[in-house]
Design a protein around this motif. Structure first.
Motif, short mmCIF file in Angstrom:
data_model
loop_
_atom_site.label_atom_id
_atom_site.label_comp_id
_atom_site.label_asym_id
_atom_site.label_seq_id
_atom_site.Cartn_x
_atom_site.Cartn_y
_atom_site.Cartn_z
N PRO A 50 0.82 -1.22 0.00
CA PRO A 50 0.00 0.00 0.00
C PRO A 50 0.85 1.26 0.00
O PRO A 50 0.46 2.28 -0.60
CB PRO A 50 -0.83 -0.12 1.28
N ASN A 51 2.00 1.22 0.65
CA ASN A 51 2.89 2.39 0.66
C ASN A 51 3.36 2.74 -0.75
O ASN A 51 3.29 3.89 -1.17
CB ASN A 51 4.11 2.11 1.54
N VAL A 57 0.22 7.15 -6.59
CA VAL A 57 -0.90 8.05 -6.90
C VAL A 57 -0.80 9.38 -6.15
O VAL A 57 -1.76 10.15 -6.09
CB VAL A 57 -2.27 7.37 -6.60
N GLY A 58 0.33 9.63 -5.55
CA GLY A 58 0.55 10.94 -4.95
C GLY A 58 0.01 11.09 -3.55
O GLY A 58 -0.36 12.19 -3.13
N VAL A 59 -0.10 9.99 -2.82
CA VAL A 59 -0.54 10.06 -1.42
C VAL A 59 0.67 9.71 -0.54
O VAL A 59 1.46 8.83 -0.90
CB VAL A 59 -1.71 9.07 -1.15
N LEU A 65 -3.98 6.18 2.07
CA LEU A 65 -4.64 5.69 0.85
C LEU A 65 -5.77 4.74 1.21
O LEU A 65 -6.87 4.82 0.67
CB LEU A 65 -3.61 4.99 -0.05
N VAL A 66 -5.50 3.82 2.15
CA VAL A 66 -6.52 2.86 2.57
C VAL A 66 -7.73 3.59 3.16
O VAL A 66 -8.88 3.26 2.87
CB VAL A 66 -5.93 1.84 3.57
N THR A 67 -7.46 4.62 3.97
CA THR A 67 -8.56 5.40 4.56
C THR A 67 -9.42 6.04 3.47
O THR A 67 -10.65 5.96 3.50
CB THR A 67 -8.01 6.51 5.48
#
Lengths: 111, 234
Positions: A50-51, A57-59, A65-67
């Protein structure tokens, strides 16, 4: 040692098992729900995924991102449920109206 | 006036009723006397509606759950159609409508000019004078909304006094169970390409009907219902 991975994985695996055994006549939902749960399990096991995706995607962080994804899915689920409830209501109305017509009485009723 | 004679028995007056037990017998008496076939759709009232009707020769249909006025009207339309009604009149239970005006609503249909007539309280100056100012404002808003949603620009909105022939009955399939049905009927008229006409009617604003009538706030609910209908399509 009871590690966070175990705490998160247990319900996720239970969910996957649940979806595999239920929802037999809802192939699409079944596949989507199983994939989401499996993705969750994957993210728990390998947090680096996820990292990496977040950075793509710029997060800033995978957790963020998961949130964000969760919030979007939550509201989509709400809309989906709402349209289901409307369908149920329409069916219920149809039934109530049918019963009313079948049981129509003509007055006067002398007791 | 060019009136064809019609047996009033073939005219089904359908009256949705929700907790109107205290006034419904008064509303029905002149209709029964005129020989109309009266159909009351009790939308799961919790008052004495059923007892209030017991001595009247009217058809009594009861929804086992409260579904709303639109659903009650649709039940009435289906029932009347199934019994072979030639003409159908929608009438309010609370005494707002004048039974003597039923003939006026039916006339354009009976002479074959239109399929459906819609009562309007904005046709005659003396009727307009009867409308409370706050009501007038809300109605103007509703007229605007109806126009925007259906492209039918009428002089009145949410006037429950309507009449139709069998052809129209077969086309009226309301799915909005609450108050948005008033706009939905217009959409159905347009979709089925029914001929329609507005007929001037007098609405009697008694304290009772004002109390029972829709609150201004409810117009917001109607608007939301209409948007939901357009988004979800059901």
């Amino acid at each position: 040692m009871l590690n966070i991975k175990v705490i998160l994985l247990t319900p996720l695996l239970a969910l996957i098992l649940f979806y595999i055994t239920r929802l037999r006549n809802k192939t699409f939902y079944r596949l989507v729900l199983i994939s989401i749960s499996a993705l969750g399990a994957l993210f728990v096991l390998f947090p680096v995924i996820p990292n990496e995706l977040a950075h793509l995607v710029g997060v800033g962080r995978g957790a963020d991102l998961v949130t964000y994804l969760f919030i979007v899915c939550f509201f989509l689920g709400g809309v989906n449920l709402y349209s289901k409830i409307r369908k149920l209501e329409a069916n219920q109305n149809e039934l109530v109206r049918k019963i009313a017509i079948e049981q129509a009485r003509k007055g006067p009723f002398k007791s | 006036m060019n009136m064809t004679t019609v047996d009033n028995q073939n005219v089904f007056v359908i009256i949705p009723s929700y907790n109107e037990g205290s006034v419904i017998a008064n509303t029905l008496a002149p209709l029964v006397k005129a020989g109309y076939t009266v159909v009351v759709i009790d939308d799961c009232s919790t008052d004495n509606t059923a007892e209030a009707l017991a001595n009247l020769p009217v058809h009594y249909l009861k929804h086992e759950l409260n579904l709303g006025q639109g659903a009650a009207l649709q039940t009435g339309v289906d029932y009347a159609y199934s019994l072979g009604a030639q003409y159908l009149v929608m009438f309010d239970a609370d005494g707002q409508h004048n039974h003597e005006e039923i003939a006026n609503l039916l006339n354009p249909i009976q002479i074959g000019r239109v399929d459906i007539t819609l009562g309007s309280r904005f046709k005659r100056p003396e009727d307009i004078a009867q409308i409370p100012p706050s009501r007038k404002l809300i109605l103007k808003g509703a007229i605007l909304i109806n126009g925007l949603f259906t492209g039918m620009w009428l002089t009145d909105a949410h006037n429950g006094f309507r009449a139709m022939n069998r052809k129209a009955m077969a086309q009226i399939k309301m799915r909005e169970s609450r108050m948005a049905h008033a706009t939905e009927i217009l959409s159905l008229i347009k979709k089925a390409d029914l001929q329609y006409e507005e007929v001037p009617v007098k609405i009697v604003y008694t304290d009772y009907s004002k109390m029972k009538g829709q609150s201004s706030l409810n117009s917001i609910n109607i608007l939301i219902d209409l948007f939901v209908k357009n988004i979800f399509g059901s």
